[in-house]
Design an enzyme around this catalytic site. Structure first.
Site, short mmCIF file in Angstrom:
data_model
loop_
_atom_site.label_atom_id
_atom_site.label_comp_id
_atom_site.label_asym_id
_atom_site.label_seq_id
_atom_site.Cartn_x
_atom_site.Cartn_y
_atom_site.Cartn_z
CE1 TYR A 142 -3.51 -2.80 0.84
CE2 TYR A 142 -4.72 -0.59 0.80
CZ TYR A 142 -4.58 -2.01 1.00
OH TYR A 142 -6.04 -2.63 0.80
CE LYS A 192 2.22 -18.07 -2.24
NZ LYS A 192 1.18 -19.19 -2.31
CG ASP A 224 -1.74 -20.30 -1.08
OD1 ASP A 224 -1.12 -20.54 0.29
OD2 ASP A 224 -1.28 -21.19 -1.93
CG ASP A 248 -7.92 -4.87 1.57
OD1 ASP A 248 -8.88 -4.29 2.31
OD2 ASP A 248 -7.82 -5.04 0.20
CG ASP A 252 -13.39 -7.13 2.20
OD1 ASP A 252 -13.17 -6.28 3.15
OD2 ASP A 252 -13.91 -6.73 1.17
C1 IPM Z 1 -10.43 -1.36 3.74
C2 IPM Z 1 -10.69 -0.80 2.50
C3 IPM Z 1 -9.40 0.35 2.14
C4 IPM Z 1 -8.21 -0.63 2.11
C5 IPM Z 1 -9.74 0.89 0.86
C6 IPM Z 1 -10.93 1.94 0.75
C7 IPM Z 1 -8.54 1.88 0.62
O1 IPM Z 1 -10.74 -1.89 1.37
O2 IPM Z 1 -10.28 -0.22 4.81
O3 IPM Z 1 -10.40 -2.39 3.99
O4 IPM Z 1 -7.95 -1.08 1.02
O5 IPM Z 1 -7.48 -0.45 3.12
MG MG Z 2 -10.86 -3.81 2.33
#
Ligand code: IPM
Ligand code: MG
Length: 358
Positions: A142, A192, A224, A248, A252
């Site tokens: 990032y 990884k 993975d 990240d 999710d």
């Molecule tokens: C998160 C989001 C952010 C990230 C984006 C919106 C920049 O996906 O907070 O997980 O990638 O960190």
């Molecule tokens: Mg995210």
């Protein structure tokens, strides 16, 4: 206690969910006789529209002069074709960096009431799900340099650098160990290391650092495999620690096990100074302004804010209990509605939680 916070509603559904979260915060404060002082600042697309940049200096100053920050969401199709240097997301990444928020805590907890909303088979989720993803937040691909575009052999090429210094790995692993000590003492580091040099250093430093916590049972998993194991048998995990990009993605994924990304809060913390609390979901532009958003992730972020920034455990629990009782009564926003109970909008969900406090 005086609770001084900076609100960053941002874009899309951000303002709606922040409105409901603030109502819950105010009710909780009144009930426990605290006072609230808020200021609101611009971030993301709304900041670009107003002042031409996603993270105005005034916003950084407003955050720095508060005890904690509560953020909604940033981004949307309106700013998709903008100069990448001032994308709305740069506002979010910028405030994380400016406040030194290297640790992102993302708890994935399945409320028993929502077992049917989980995307996993009931026999798998019934074993329970209570995972804490500790994501490194200010390093890796990032932020790594060099980054950018170039020409290689006559064609365009683009690159980012996934880079970690030992000290960056040490501090996030220490934080994860401290958290593991307060839970089941099981910590799984995700990397990884079979392919990436940066992961080999990550693993070496993790082993060395976790050795400072002899009670913590450390294990390692390739990312993975971790992605697969989260679906196959999520109950094997307690605390996960991982670098920025892996975290990240895995957070999710973990959110879907709990039924909806609309349920999960997060806390981003540094060594000192104000911490930042936000739902892990994005700005959901497709439903923005329609009173359809689920405010619970942001409301639960307020609970984390009271717990982590102010040490107000009873207040944090009161919010979590209120959310649970509203779910137990069968109220659901669209994202967690699976044909049973009563479907409600964002504002109504906020009111239900407000009424359930105290
Ligand atoms: C998160 C989001 C952010 C990230 C984006 C919106 C920049 O996906 O907070 O997980 O990638 O960190
Ligand atoms: Mg995210």
């Amino acid at each position: 206690m005086n609770i001084k916070i900076c609100l960053l509603p941002g874009d899309g559904i951000g303002p709606e969910i922040i409105t409901q979260a603030v109502r819950v915060l105010e009710k909780t404060a009144t009930h426990f006789t605290h006072t609230i002082e808020t200021q609101t600042a611009l971030i993301g697309g709304v900041a670009i529209d107003a002042v031409g940049e996603p993270l105005p200096k005034a916003t950084i100053a407003a955050c720095q002069s508060s005890d904690a920050v509560l953020l909604g969401a940033v981004g949307g199709p309106k700013w998709d074709n903008i100069d990448p240097a001032i994308r709305p997301e740069k506002g979010l990444l910028g405030i994380r960096k400016a406040l030194g928020l290297f640790a992102n805590l993302r708890p994935a907890v399945l409320f028993p009431e929502l077992v049917k909303a989980s995307y996993l088979r009931p026999d798998i989720v019934r074993q329970g799900l209570d995972i804490m993803v500790v994501r490194e937040l200010t390093g890796g691909a990032y932020f790594g340099e060099p980054r950018g575009e170039t020409i290689i052999n006559g064609e365009r090429a683009a690159f980012n650098t996934m880079i970690y210094a030992e000290s960056e790995i040490e501090r996030i692993v220490r934080m994860a160990c401290e958290i593991a000590m307060k839970r089941s003492k099981r910590l799984c580091s995700v990397d990884k290391a079979n392919v990436l040099d940066v992961s080999r250093l990550w693993r070496e430093v993790t082993i060395r650092t976790a050795a400072e916590y002899p009670d913590v049972q450390l294990s390692h998993m390739y990312v993975d495999n971790a992605a697969m194991q989260l679906i196959r048998d999520p109950s094997q995990f307690d605390v996960l620690v991982t670098e920025n990009l892996f975290g990240d993605i895995l957070s999710d994924e973990a959110s879907m096990l709990t039924g909806s990304i609309g349920m999960l809060p997060s806390a981003s913390m540094g060594a000192d100074g104000p911490a930042l609390f936000e739902p892990i979901h994005g700005s959901a532009p497709d439903i923005a302004g329609q009173d359809k958003a689920n405010p619970l992730a942001t409301i639960l972020s307020v609970s984390m804010l009271l717990r982590y920034s102010f040490g107000l455990e009873a207040e944090a629990l009161a919010i979590e209990k209120a959310v649970q009782s509203v779910l137990a009564q069968g109220y659901r926003t669209g994202d967690i509605y699976v044909g049973e109970g009563t479907q409600v909008g964002c504002a109504a969900m906020g009111s239900l939680v407000v009424d359930a406090i105290g």
